[in-house]
Design a protein around this motif. Structure first.
Motif, PDB file in Angstrom:
ATOM      1  N   LEU A 200      31.047  -3.304 -28.748  1.00  0.00           N
ATOM      2  CA  LEU A 200      31.936  -3.212 -27.862  1.00  0.00           C
ATOM      3  C   LEU A 200      32.033  -1.636 -27.435  1.00  0.00           C
ATOM      4  N   LYS A 201      30.758  -1.402 -28.117  1.00  0.00           N
ATOM      5  CA  LYS A 201      31.135   0.473 -27.470  1.00  0.00           C
ATOM      6  C   LYS A 201      31.030   1.029 -26.021  1.00  0.00           C
ATOM      7  N   ASN A 202      30.156  -0.006 -25.366  1.00  0.00           N
ATOM      8  CA  ASN A 202      30.205   0.020 -23.627  1.00  0.00           C
ATOM      9  C   ASN A 202      31.865  -0.500 -23.178  1.00  0.00           C
ATOM     10  N   LYS A 203      32.988   0.549 -22.944  1.00  0.00           N
ATOM     11  CA  LYS A 203      33.812  -0.303 -22.322  1.00  0.00           C
ATOM     12  C   LYS A 203      33.414  -1.104 -20.408  1.00  0.00           C
ATOM     13  N   TYR A 208      33.595  -6.420 -23.625  1.00  0.00           N
ATOM     14  CA  TYR A 208      34.684  -5.418 -24.075  1.00  0.00           C
ATOM     15  C   TYR A 208      36.132  -5.336 -22.700  1.00  0.00           C
ATOM     16  N   GLN A 209      35.316  -5.919 -21.780  1.00  0.00           N
ATOM     17  CA  GLN A 209      36.494  -6.332 -20.822  1.00  0.00           C
ATOM     18  C   GLN A 209      37.916  -7.946 -21.013  1.00  0.00           C
ATOM     19  N   PHE A 210      36.500  -8.443 -21.475  1.00  0.00           N
ATOM     20  CA  PHE A 210      37.447  -9.691 -22.495  1.00  0.00           C
ATOM     21  C   PHE A 210      37.960  -9.384 -23.420  1.00  0.00           C
ATOM     22  N   VAL A 211      37.475  -8.549 -24.261  1.00  0.00           N
ATOM     23  CA  VAL A 211      38.178  -8.782 -25.903  1.00  0.00           C
ATOM     24  C   VAL A 211      40.217  -7.918 -25.414  1.00  0.00           C
ATOM     25  N   ILE A 212      39.722  -6.606 -24.542  1.00  0.00           N
ATOM     26  CA  ILE A 212      40.993  -5.910 -24.163  1.00  0.00           C
ATOM     27  C   ILE A 212      41.458  -6.730 -23.687  1.00  0.00           C
ATOM     28  N   GLN A 213      41.501  -7.839 -23.218  1.00  0.00           N
ATOM     29  CA  GLN A 213      42.753  -8.942 -22.165  1.00  0.00           C
ATOM     30  C   GLN A 213      42.914 -10.142 -23.070  1.00  0.00           C
ATOM     31  N   LEU A 214      42.615 -10.338 -24.565  1.00  0.00           N
ATOM     32  CA  LEU A 214      42.835 -11.395 -25.250  1.00  0.00           C
ATOM     33  C   LEU A 214      43.988 -10.646 -25.919  1.00  0.00           C
ATOM     34  N   VAL A 227      29.751   3.845 -34.485  1.00  0.00           N
ATOM     35  CA  VAL A 227      28.889   5.502 -34.044  1.00  0.00           C
ATOM     36  C   VAL A 227      27.192   5.507 -33.855  1.00  0.00           C
ATOM     37  N   GLN A 228      26.616   5.379 -32.461  1.00  0.00           N
ATOM     38  CA  GLN A 228      25.398   5.665 -32.477  1.00  0.00           C
ATOM     39  C   GLN A 228      24.923   6.155 -31.520  1.00  0.00           C
ATOM     40  N   ASN A 229      25.193   6.285 -30.632  1.00  0.00           N
ATOM     41  CA  ASN A 229      24.691   7.102 -29.532  1.00  0.00           C
ATOM     42  C   ASN A 229      25.159   8.428 -29.355  1.00  0.00           C
ATOM     43  N   ASP A 230      26.805   8.164 -29.361  1.00  0.00           N
ATOM     44  CA  ASP A 230      27.323   8.974 -28.398  1.00  0.00           C
ATOM     45  C   ASP A 230      29.051   8.626 -28.950  1.00  0.00           C
ATOM     46  N   LEU A 231      29.582   9.676 -29.342  1.00  0.00           N
ATOM     47  CA  LEU A 231      30.882  10.071 -29.215  1.00  0.00           C
ATOM     48  C   LEU A 231      32.155   8.918 -28.524  1.00  0.00           C
ATOM     49  N   ASP A 232      31.749   8.823 -27.093  1.00  0.00           N
ATOM     50  CA  ASP A 232      31.994   7.957 -26.176  1.00  0.00           C
ATOM     51  C   ASP A 232      32.644   6.251 -27.073  1.00  0.00           C
ATOM     52  N   GLU A 233      32.188   6.131 -27.499  1.00  0.00           N
ATOM     53  CA  GLU A 233      31.935   4.492 -28.618  1.00  0.00           C
ATOM     54  C   GLU A 233      32.632   4.665 -28.930  1.00  0.00           C
TER      55      GLU A 233
END
Length: 603
Positions: A200-203, A208-214, A227-233
């Motif tokens: 779900l790291k990419n908003k 991500y969009q589905f889970v945030i609406q639940l 954290v895998q590639n980027d702190l934004d994750e």
């Protein structure tokens, strides 16, 4: 609890006695004791005073003496969680308000911790309906764990009506699709649990969009790699869990981000993360694992197989020189170099695909066809023969890992012709087939041949042998393979066999992983921090190995380059250990900021 009778009841007092017996709702307007005695005589044997005292003692035994105590521990069916798992559940309940990222290292029982939290909330009457979203291959594994270890009546989602059950386990891919999506978004859930939450790291993704609406009251995100590639994750995951916890994205970047994977204000970031994330490490506390025994198995290729390796190596290096040393355009050909250490079948599939993509008038086509002709000359498979020999010697269940689908198919056919029962496990199989393969492996099949993509998240503690048919160039993937069996619940020592072909890049990879950095004796928590620091220049270990392979004039130069990489890794390892002893360990709790990247099945 019943109120005790007054020490000296007066006849003109009025008392209300409730729930001494289902039939009793007595209003006393005369002597309390006389009225009670009269009622007891009328109601027969059910009003035995000894039974009343037993009932009173039973109520007292159920009394909650301490609010912080986990009530669910009293009603777990023949299962006792470990100390760190109980501590995690307590912290989620009492400090995090039921919303947390469970980020334990691989094999420490994140599923158990989530089950404890869910069970506790159910026992306290705070959760009735829960939705658990996991990779398709883990649905039945979750259902079994919740049913057998916690007595939670979880149901695997199979049909549309399954969503009506109170505790449902489903795959994320199924849940986000219509018509299921609308059904779920129209319901209120007391608890949402998501396994492999790093996906779900990419908003911007549909997940991500589905889970945030639940609509959910409590939420648990489980991942060993937050954290895998980027702190934004990390920011995206925490925002999904507790919106506003880290402020806006620009505010987070200004306060905590120095580079894509480099944090600043680390103490403040650590404090912020500790309020929403829990990470237990293998090196901490009284967490004990069985031993690992590693054996490298060097193999001398046949003359025909060596000819193929040499021909592929020349082909790849020629293309690299033609590209002007542009490694980014060479990744598919580097894959070809790795495949030739696995099997001729994997090489053949890639060559055919490359041939189709090459223009008809390109001279490259003729060279590709020359490689195909070399493949035709190979009659034996040295690695497969050795794997067969090892399996027969073990006379026990064993998992064979390969990176390549074509190698997997070739091994299945090879074992079948030699009377050995083997089953495949890979990404792309539907949930039912994966469960079927796992049941066959538990039962009559001696061998499971798995790819990394297929083996993600599965627990295989009933097996304690692994054969690495080919080795990834990413050390974290090697550790993740071993983590399928070397985890809590494993009662036997784990035996790992690495097949390596002499005179190839594979020999140097084994030298690096085993002799230079001692990967197989290193716990995953140490490895992730080492790779994290090593790759701060945005060049992964895999890319550095590829460049060394392409630019080395001979085997000696390649070995010297490998030794140099190993020395750098060991130096960083020492720095990490010193930092941990002094309390200055890196604050980010996610392992392998790059190493845990998505595994793609090849060929």
């Amino acid at each position: 609890m019943f109120p005790p009778p007054p020490s000296a009841p007066r006849s003109d007092d009025t008392y209300v006695v409730r729930k001494l017996h289902p039939l009793v709702d007595l209003r006393c307007e005369r002597s309390w004791f006389e009225e009670l005695q009269s009622r007891l005589e009328k109601n027969g044997p059910w009003d035995d005073w000894g039974l009343y005292q037993l009932a009173l003692e039973a109520e007292q035994s159920k009394r909650v003496a301490d609010f912080d105590e986990l009530q669910c521990l009293r009603c777990l069916p023949a299962f006792e969680p470990m100390e760190h798992q109980v501590a995690t559940a307590r912290k989620v309940l009492h400090e995090m308000g039921g919303r947390a990222i469970l980020a334990d290292e691989v094999g420490l029982g994140k599923t158990i911790e989530a089950g404890l939290v869910l069970k506790e909330y159910m026992v306290r009457g705070l959760v009735k309906r829960a939705l658990i979203l996991v990779p398709a291959s883990l649905v039945l594994q979750w259902v079994r764990e919740l049913n057998q270890k916690f007595g939670i009546p979880a149901v695997a989602q199979k049909r549309a009506y399954s969503w009506e059950y109170d505790i449902v386990v489903a795959s994320m891919d199924t849940a986000k699709r219509e018509p299921h999506r609308d059904t779920l978004l129209g319901q209120d859930y007391d608890m949402l649990i998501i396994d492999e939450a790093h996906k779900l790291k990419n908003k911007k993704t549909s997940n991500y969009q589905f889970v945030i609406q639940l609509r959910k009251k409590y939420c648990l995100l489980l991942t060993a790699t937050p954290v895998q590639n980027d702190l934004d994750e990390l920011y995206n995951l925490i925002t999904l869990l507790k919106p506003g916890q880290l402020g806006g994205q620009s505010e987070f970047a200004a306060n905590f981000v120095l580079g894509k994977r480099l944090p600043k204000n680390e103490d403040q970031l650590q404090e912020t993360l500790s309020s929403v994330m829990i990470r237990n490490r293998r090196s901490e506390g009284n967490i004990h694992f069985t031993k690992r025994f590693v054996k490298n198995v060097p193999l001398l290729l046949s003359q025909e197989e060596q000819a193929l390796y040499d021909a592929v190596t020349r082909f790849v290096r020629e293309r690299y020189e033609e590209s002007g040393g542009d490694l980014s355009s060479m990744l598919s050909l580097v894959t070809l170099q790795r495949e030739v250490c696995s099997s001729r079948d994997a090489v053949f599939v890639t060559l055919v695909n490359l041939f189709k993509k090459t223009a008809e008038d390109s001279p490259i086509r003729a060279k590709i066809w020359e490689l195909v002709e070399v493949i035709r000359q190979i009659k034996a498979n040295t690695k497969a023969e050795k794997a067969l020999e090892l399996v027969k010697e073990m006379n026990d269940k064993v998992i064979i890992f390969t990176e390549y689908r074509a190698t997997q198919e070739a091994l299945l056919q090879f074992f079948r012709t030699h009377g050995l029962t083997a089953v495949p496990y890979r990404g792309g199989m539907n949930r039912g087939k994966k469960d079927w393969m796992m049941d066959l492996f538990r039962g009559k099949a001696q061998v499971l041949i798995a790819t990394e993509a297929g083996g993600e998240g599965i627990n295989l503690q009933f097996c304690n042998h692994i054969i690495n048919f080919d080795l990834p160039w990413n050390p974290m993937r090697v550790e993740q393979r071993i983590g399928r069996i070397h985890r809590l619940g494993q009662t036997k020592d784990v035996k790992i066999y690495n097949l390596c072909t002499l005179g190839t890049i594979e020999e140097h990879i084994v030298h690096l992983l085993h002799e230079k950095i001692n990967l197989f004796e290193m716990v995953i928590g140490d490895l992730d921090h080492i790779l994290e620091r090593f790759e701060q220049d945005d060049q992964s270990l895999e890319h550095k190995l590829a460049r060394l392979m392409l630019e080395s004039d001979n085997s000696r130069d390649l070995r010297e380059g490998i030794d140099s990489l190993g020395s750098s890794l060991n130096r960083i390892r020492g720095e990490v250990q010193v930092a941990e002893r002094s309390g200055d360990a890196p604050p980010l709790l996610g392992p392998g900021r790059k190493a845990g990247r998505k595994v793609e099945e090849r060929s």
